[in-house]
Each structure stands twice: as C-alpha cells, then as structure tokens.
Motif scaffolding. Structure first.
Motif, PDB file in Angstrom:
ATOM      1  N   GLN A  41       0.883  -1.221   0.021  1.00  0.00           N
ATOM      2  CA  GLN A  41      -0.177  -0.050   0.020  1.00  0.00           C
ATOM      3  C   GLN A  41       0.682   1.188   0.032  1.00  0.00           C
ATOM      4  O   GLN A  41       0.725   2.080  -0.885  1.00  0.00           O
ATOM      5  CB  GLN A  41      -0.886  -0.090   1.221  1.00  0.00           C
ATOM      6  CG  GLN A  41      -1.804  -1.129   1.126  1.00  0.00           C
ATOM      7  CD  GLN A  41      -2.887  -1.277   2.376  1.00  0.00           C
ATOM      8  OE1 GLN A  41      -2.344  -1.101   3.507  1.00  0.00           O
ATOM      9  NE2 GLN A  41      -4.103  -1.614   2.089  1.00  0.00           N
ATOM     10  N   ALA A  42       1.973   1.314   0.862  1.00  0.00           N
ATOM     11  CA  ALA A  42       2.685   2.357   1.014  1.00  0.00           C
ATOM     12  C   ALA A  42       3.544   2.631  -0.496  1.00  0.00           C
ATOM     13  O   ALA A  42       3.819   3.934  -1.033  1.00  0.00           O
ATOM     14  CB  ALA A  42       3.813   2.290   1.941  1.00  0.00           C
ATOM     15  N   SER A  43       3.871   1.249  -1.140  1.00  0.00           N
ATOM     16  CA  SER A  43       4.659   1.706  -2.341  1.00  0.00           C
ATOM     17  C   SER A  43       3.668   2.233  -3.626  1.00  0.00           C
ATOM     18  O   SER A  43       3.844   3.089  -4.253  1.00  0.00           O
ATOM     19  CB  SER A  43       5.045   0.251  -2.584  1.00  0.00           C
ATOM     20  OG  SER A  43       5.376   0.312  -4.186  1.00  0.00           O
ATOM     21  N   ALA A  44       2.343   1.727  -3.562  1.00  0.00           N
ATOM     22  CA  ALA A  44       1.373   2.259  -4.343  1.00  0.00           C
ATOM     23  C   ALA A  44       1.339   3.860  -4.354  1.00  0.00           C
ATOM     24  O   ALA A  44       1.195   4.451  -5.118  1.00  0.00           O
ATOM     25  CB  ALA A  44       0.085   1.500  -4.237  1.00  0.00           C
ATOM     26  N   GLU A  45       1.257   4.174  -2.842  1.00  0.00           N
ATOM     27  CA  GLU A  45       0.856   5.616  -2.474  1.00  0.00           C
ATOM     28  C   GLU A  45       2.075   6.372  -3.058  1.00  0.00           C
ATOM     29  O   GLU A  45       1.995   7.421  -3.778  1.00  0.00           O
ATOM     30  CB  GLU A  45       1.002   5.867  -1.292  1.00  0.00           C
ATOM     31  CG  GLU A  45      -0.589   5.471  -0.700  1.00  0.00           C
ATOM     32  CD  GLU A  45      -0.374   5.425   0.977  1.00  0.00           C
ATOM     33  OE1 GLU A  45       0.461   5.851   1.617  1.00  0.00           O
ATOM     34  OE2 GLU A  45      -1.311   4.775   1.497  1.00  0.00           O
ATOM     35  N   ARG A  46       3.341   6.041  -2.866  1.00  0.00           N
ATOM     36  CA  ARG A  46       4.624   6.519  -3.299  1.00  0.00           C
ATOM     37  C   ARG A  46       4.620   6.422  -4.954  1.00  0.00           C
ATOM     38  O   ARG A  46       5.082   7.674  -5.528  1.00  0.00           O
ATOM     39  CB  ARG A  46       6.018   5.918  -2.909  1.00  0.00           C
ATOM     40  CG  ARG A  46       6.006   5.875  -1.494  1.00  0.00           C
ATOM     41  CD  ARG A  46       6.049   7.359  -0.802  1.00  0.00           C
ATOM     42  NE  ARG A  46       6.069   7.426   0.524  1.00  0.00           N
ATOM     43  CZ  ARG A  46       5.199   7.118   1.533  1.00  0.00           C
ATOM     44  NH1 ARG A  46       4.029   6.782   0.864  1.00  0.00           N
ATOM     45  NH2 ARG A  46       5.242   7.399   2.716  1.00  0.00           N
ATOM     46  N   SER A  47       4.033   5.483  -5.551  1.00  0.00           N
ATOM     47  CA  SER A  47       4.240   5.555  -7.061  1.00  0.00           C
ATOM     48  C   SER A  47       3.229   6.300  -7.365  1.00  0.00           C
ATOM     49  O   SER A  47       3.470   7.246  -8.737  1.00  0.00           O
ATOM     50  CB  SER A  47       3.779   3.846  -7.704  1.00  0.00           C
ATOM     51  OG  SER A  47       4.596   3.022  -7.282  1.00  0.00           O
ATOM     52  N   ALA A  48       1.969   6.565  -6.911  1.00  0.00           N
ATOM     53  CA  ALA A  48       1.259   7.565  -7.278  1.00  0.00           C
ATOM     54  C   ALA A  48       1.646   8.801  -7.326  1.00  0.00           C
ATOM     55  O   ALA A  48       1.333   9.767  -8.154  1.00  0.00           O
ATOM     56  CB  ALA A  48      -0.241   7.359  -6.577  1.00  0.00           C
ATOM     57  N   GLU A  49       2.217   9.138  -6.217  1.00  0.00           N
ATOM     58  CA  GLU A  49       2.812  10.464  -5.961  1.00  0.00           C
ATOM     59  C   GLU A  49       3.813  10.839  -6.905  1.00  0.00           C
ATOM     60  O   GLU A  49       3.969  11.975  -7.403  1.00  0.00           O
ATOM     61  CB  GLU A  49       3.484  10.576  -4.584  1.00  0.00           C
ATOM     62  CG  GLU A  49       2.322  10.684  -3.384  1.00  0.00           C
ATOM     63  CD  GLU A  49       3.146  10.505  -2.001  1.00  0.00           C
ATOM     64  OE1 GLU A  49       4.322  10.514  -1.869  1.00  0.00           O
ATOM     65  OE2 GLU A  49       2.175  10.504  -1.172  1.00  0.00           O
ATOM     66  N   ALA A  50       4.741   9.958  -7.242  1.00  0.00           N
ATOM     67  CA  ALA A  50       5.783  10.004  -8.161  1.00  0.00           C
ATOM     68  C   ALA A  50       5.289  10.272  -9.521  1.00  0.00           C
ATOM     69  O   ALA A  50       5.685  11.161 -10.293  1.00  0.00           O
ATOM     70  CB  ALA A  50       6.966   8.817  -8.133  1.00  0.00           C
ATOM     71  N   ALA A  51       4.216   9.795  -9.992  1.00  0.00           N
ATOM     72  CA  ALA A  51       3.761   9.953 -11.260  1.00  0.00           C
ATOM     73  C   ALA A  51       2.996  11.089 -11.307  1.00  0.00           C
ATOM     74  O   ALA A  51       3.236  11.953 -12.342  1.00  0.00           O
ATOM     75  CB  ALA A  51       2.678   8.574 -11.560  1.00  0.00           C
ATOM     76  N   LYS A  52       2.341  11.698 -10.263  1.00  0.00           N
ATOM     77  CA  LYS A  52       1.858  13.205 -10.364  1.00  0.00           C
ATOM     78  C   LYS A  52       3.055  14.242 -10.390  1.00  0.00           C
ATOM     79  O   LYS A  52       2.793  14.845 -11.163  1.00  0.00           O
ATOM     80  CB  LYS A  52       0.993  13.230  -9.018  1.00  0.00           C
ATOM     81  CG  LYS A  52      -0.426  12.652  -9.037  1.00  0.00           C
ATOM     82  CD  LYS A  52      -0.998  12.859  -7.544  1.00  0.00           C
ATOM     83  CE  LYS A  52      -2.163  12.156  -7.652  1.00  0.00           C
ATOM     84  NZ  LYS A  52      -2.976  12.388  -5.949  1.00  0.00           N
ATOM     85  N   ILE A  53       4.205  13.761  -9.552  1.00  0.00           N
ATOM     86  CA  ILE A  53       5.343  14.795  -9.888  1.00  0.00           C
ATOM     87  C   ILE A  53       5.965  14.760 -11.362  1.00  0.00           C
ATOM     88  O   ILE A  53       6.063  15.796 -11.780  1.00  0.00           O
ATOM     89  CB  ILE A  53       6.412  14.398  -8.827  1.00  0.00           C
ATOM     90  CG1 ILE A  53       5.977  14.576  -7.426  1.00  0.00           C
ATOM     91  CG2 ILE A  53       7.688  14.966  -9.167  1.00  0.00           C
ATOM     92  CD1 ILE A  53       6.553  13.961  -6.100  1.00  0.00           C
ATOM     93  N   ALA A  54       5.991  13.591 -11.731  1.00  0.00           N
ATOM     94  CA  ALA A  54       6.501  13.669 -13.424  1.00  0.00           C
ATOM     95  C   ALA A  54       5.539  14.141 -14.314  1.00  0.00           C
ATOM     96  O   ALA A  54       5.950  14.707 -15.161  1.00  0.00           O
ATOM     97  CB  ALA A  54       6.848  12.146 -13.685  1.00  0.00           C
TER      98      ALA A  54
END
Length: 150
Positions: free
Chosen positions: A31-44
């Motif tokens: 779950q934490a990984s999915a949250e970080r991935s979503a944040e990274a995608a938004k930043i990108a």
C-alpha cells in the motif's frame, strides 16, 4: 512488537529478510509503495507539463530540436507517429500483386489472432491453427487485501 519496515528500508533489506515479513507487513508495504508510485507519477506529470510549456511550445515538426537555456542544453524530441489505414493497405497490396510483384518485398504482414476468438472457434478450425500458437506466461500479479483468510 517489531518495528514495521518502511518502503525506503525495503530497498536495503535482503531477499531473505523480505520473505520472512508477515502478510500484514507485506500488505502495508504494498500500500505504501502504491501511494509513493502515485505521488511519483503526479510529480513526473507536472514536471513534464512544465518542461513542455517551457521548451516545446511553438516547435513544429517531428525530430530533435536543440535549444540553449543558459548553462543547460535542452534537446526536445518530437516523435513521428505514422499510422497506416489497414483497409487501404490491403487494396494497395492487391494492386501490387496485380502488377506481378511480390508485396512481401515492400510490406511486412503479420497475422494476429485474438485469444477470445480462438477460444470460440470450433475444434476443427482450432486444430488447424493450434500448431502455430505458443502460450507464454507473464509476470504474476499478486494482490494483497486486508481480511480473514477463510
């Protein structure tokens, strides 16, 4: 109670340590990984939109455009996207054949079979095509969710 490993600590852990984690711990990490991935995608996405607005606005045509931005060199590549009308290509291939030419000298032909259609074929048709079919497996998808294991 042992301390929960964070997604950042996960990168430093050995495979042996990771496989010993409880399913609950793995769920929390997933779950934490999915949250970080979503944040990274938004930043990108925000960064890409910013770079495009700053450096690609007004550029026309496919290819690489080199720009100077002070001490930073910028290369903006606009990819070429070619699409072919399959029905018109079939007509063109037939025309080339009518000239006595081999269309294989000019175009590549790939025959595709949708798996859903293959599954619906009668056995007699399927038997003809099955020798040309190879089934490969992909990367497993593992979903964890909270709840009782019944």
């Amino acid at each position: 109670m042992t301390k929960m490993m964070t997604v950042f600590e996960l990168l430093e852990a050995s495979p042996a340590q990771l496989v010993e984690l409880t399913p609950e711990h793995l769920l929390a990490l997933q779950q934490a990984s999915a949250e970080r991935s979503a944040e990274a995608a938004k930043i990108a996405n925000v960064l890409h939109a910013t770079l495009a607005a700053r450096f690609a606005t007004g550029l026309n045509g496919a290819g690489t455009h080199n720009l100077d931005a002070g001490t930073v060199k910028v290369a903006v590549t606009i990819p070429k996207k070619v699409k072919w009308d399959q029905a018109k290509l079939a007509v063109a291939v037939d025309e080339v054949k009518s000239w006595g030419e081999d269309p294989a000298n000019y175009v590549d032909t790939e025959i595709k079979v949708a798996e859903r259609k293959y599954d619906a074929w009668p056995p007699s048709i399927r038997d003809v095509f099955t020798p040309a079919r190879t089934l490969e497996t992909g990367k497993p998808v593992i979903k964890l969710s909270a709840g009782n294991a019944d």
